[in-house]
Design an enzyme around this catalytic site. Structure first.
Site, mmCIF file in Angstrom:
data_model
loop_
_atom_site.group_PDB
_atom_site.id
_atom_site.type_symbol
_atom_site.label_atom_id
_atom_site.label_comp_id
_atom_site.label_asym_id
_atom_site.label_seq_id
_atom_site.Cartn_x
_atom_site.Cartn_y
_atom_site.Cartn_z
ATOM 1 N N SER A 143 75.657 20.491 31.664
ATOM 2 C CA SER A 143 74.657 21.496 31.268
ATOM 3 C C SER A 143 75.060 22.045 29.906
ATOM 4 C CB SER A 143 74.623 22.645 32.285
ATOM 5 O OG SER A 143 73.694 23.636 31.890
ATOM 6 N N TYR A 157 79.194 28.792 37.772
ATOM 7 C CA TYR A 157 78.428 27.577 37.430
ATOM 8 C C TYR A 157 78.865 27.032 36.064
ATOM 9 C CZ TYR A 157 74.368 24.752 36.079
ATOM 10 O OH TYR A 157 73.550 23.739 35.638
HETATM 11 P P1 NAP Z 1 67.278 20.779 41.851
HETATM 12 O O1 NAP Z 1 65.857 20.615 41.460
HETATM 13 O O2 NAP Z 1 67.678 21.924 42.729
HETATM 14 O O3 NAP Z 1 67.780 19.412 42.524
HETATM 15 C C1 NAP Z 1 69.105 19.293 42.954
HETATM 16 C C2 NAP Z 1 69.288 17.977 43.651
HETATM 17 O O4 NAP Z 1 70.645 17.865 44.091
HETATM 18 C C3 NAP Z 1 68.435 17.844 44.896
HETATM 19 O O5 NAP Z 1 68.104 16.496 45.109
HETATM 20 C C4 NAP Z 1 69.366 18.345 45.993
HETATM 21 O O6 NAP Z 1 68.938 17.863 47.272
HETATM 22 C C5 NAP Z 1 70.671 17.711 45.518
HETATM 23 N N1 NAP Z 1 71.872 18.360 46.028
HETATM 24 C C6 NAP Z 1 72.232 19.651 45.947
HETATM 25 N N2 NAP Z 1 73.408 19.854 46.562
HETATM 26 C C7 NAP Z 1 73.809 18.639 47.033
HETATM 27 C C8 NAP Z 1 74.924 18.183 47.764
HETATM 28 N N3 NAP Z 1 75.902 19.018 48.164
HETATM 29 N N4 NAP Z 1 75.017 16.865 48.068
HETATM 30 C C9 NAP Z 1 74.020 16.003 47.700
HETATM 31 N N5 NAP Z 1 72.930 16.376 47.016
HETATM 32 C C10 NAP Z 1 72.828 17.688 46.695
HETATM 33 O O7 NAP Z 1 68.223 20.912 40.565
HETATM 34 P P2 NAP Z 1 68.021 20.369 39.069
HETATM 35 O O8 NAP Z 1 67.513 21.489 38.253
HETATM 36 O O9 NAP Z 1 67.317 19.097 39.075
HETATM 37 O O10 NAP Z 1 69.562 20.147 38.680
HETATM 38 C C11 NAP Z 1 70.170 18.862 38.757
HETATM 39 C C12 NAP Z 1 71.422 18.870 37.899
HETATM 40 O O11 NAP Z 1 71.054 19.225 36.573
HETATM 41 C C13 NAP Z 1 72.476 19.872 38.340
HETATM 42 O O12 NAP Z 1 73.757 19.295 38.203
HETATM 43 C C14 NAP Z 1 72.300 21.008 37.365
HETATM 44 O O13 NAP Z 1 73.509 21.702 37.161
HETATM 45 C C15 NAP Z 1 71.880 20.282 36.119
HETATM 46 N N6 NAP Z 1 71.105 21.090 35.149
HETATM 47 C C16 NAP Z 1 69.837 21.503 35.411
HETATM 48 C C17 NAP Z 1 69.119 22.223 34.432
HETATM 49 C C18 NAP Z 1 67.686 22.641 34.612
HETATM 50 O O14 NAP Z 1 67.110 23.240 33.704
HETATM 51 N N7 NAP Z 1 67.041 22.352 35.719
HETATM 52 C C19 NAP Z 1 69.750 22.526 33.209
HETATM 53 C C20 NAP Z 1 71.059 22.100 33.010
HETATM 54 C C21 NAP Z 1 71.726 21.364 33.973
HETATM 55 P P3 NAP Z 1 69.372 18.624 48.639
HETATM 56 O O15 NAP Z 1 69.261 20.095 48.394
HETATM 57 O O16 NAP Z 1 68.434 18.088 49.665
HETATM 58 O O17 NAP Z 1 70.783 18.201 48.890
#
Ligand code: NAP
Length: 258
Positions: A143, A157
């Site tokens: 991130s 985080y």
């Molecule tokens: P999201 O929409 O909440 O999706 C998270 C995904 O990870 C879901 O498929 C969730 O499915 C899975 N997950 C969560 N905990 C897990 C576990 N213990 N084991 C296996 N799967 C798990 O989040 P996102 O925004 O796409 O974020 C994805 C990644 O991008 C993260 O690493 C986050 O730090 C990074 N990120 C996101 C943003 C943003 O703007 N969205 C910005 C910077 C970085 P389940 O809950 O069913 O397990």
């Protein structure tokens, strides 16, 4: 050039958000994609959608990445289905709010367990297969928060996202002799399901901080992941690349819209 057909790709957190965008780009390119998450209902629905995108197959495996045995099971399922693993996208992550003054040890552990240990466990679980591939690729979703910026409520985080980069640099050195590269994508504000309910005012506030004037799409992260997964990207390793529409660049809010 840039042929990913029949490549075997594992994407943790591939059921929604950024992980699903990554999986969609690989599936569209004809890769065989194994997606992992905890909720089977969301996995099933994502598999059905992703399978319509390309010539490759899509497999969903229920996995908690914080559990090393579950990560081993995920790797075994991908190898069984697709004959090996060429690319691992360690993307699963959580970002619950916890102000420093009141953060409990359990809240801190949960974020480190999923975001840091989960990254290490999935790479370890896939390692023999990546070595066997001869052109293994590891792509971490870190991130901008932590490595470059901060945000109130996310000290744990931010620490976890920086820790991924520390892991990446040593893993890149250790695995280079096997032809494996290890890189990280640093997303800025990406428009995922988690943001849909926050309302237009919140979205407008986030968008105002981005020189590009729009939030990112999950596929924007997928496109970089796909490039890093190619044979042609084989000389790039240990790098952290922001995909953020210029979000980290302004010195002050005035710099964005003078
Ligand atoms: P999201 O929409 O909440 O999706 C998270 C995904 O990870 C879901 O498929 C969730 O499915 C899975 N997950 C969560 N905990 C897990 C576990 N213990 N084991 C296996 N799967 C798990 O989040 P996102 O925004 O796409 O974020 C994805 C990644 O991008 C993260 O690493 C986050 O730090 C990074 N990120 C996101 C943003 C943003 O703007 N969205 C910005 C910077 C970085 P389940 O809950 O069913 O397990």
């Amino acid at each position: 050039m840039f042929d990913l057909q029949s490549t075997s790709v594992v994407v943790t957190g591939g059921s929604k958000g950024i992980g699903r965008g990554i999986a969609a780009v690989f599936a569209t390119a004809g890769a065989n994609v194994t997606i992992a998450a905890r909720s089977t209902a969301e996995l099933d629905s994502a598999v059905a959608d992703l399978e319509t995108l390309g010539a490759g197959k899509v497999l969903g495996v229920q996995t908690d990445v914080a559990d090393p045995a579950a990560c081993a099971g995920l790797a075994a399922a991908a190898i069984d289905a697709f004959g090996g693993i060429d690319v691992v996208c360690a993307n699963a992550g959580i970002f619950p709010d916890a102000p420093l003054a009141t953060m409990t040890p359990a809240q801190l552990s949960e974020v480190l367990d999923v975001n840091v240990k989960g990254t290490v466990f999935i790479v370890q679980a896939c390692l023999d297969a990546l070595i066997g591939s001869g052109r293994g690729r590891v792509i971490l979703t870190s991130s901008i928060t932590g490595p470059i910026t901060g945000f109130p409520g996310w000290s744990h985080y931010g620490a976890s996202k920086s820790a991924q980069l520390g892991f990446m640099r040593t893993a890149a050195i250790e695995l280079a002799p096997h032809g494996i590269t290890v890189n990280a994508v640093l997303p800025g504000n990406i428009y995922t399901e988690g943001l849909y309910d926050k309302g237009p005012e919140y979205i407008a506030g986030m968008t105002a901080a981005i020189p590009a004037g729009v939030l990112g799409k999950p596929e924007d992260i997928g496109h970089l992941a796909a490039f890093l997964a190619t044979v042609e990207a084989g000389y790039i390793t240990g790098q952290a690349i922001a995909v953020d529409g210029g979000q980290v660049l302004p010195e002050s809010p005035d710099a964005v819209r003078p």
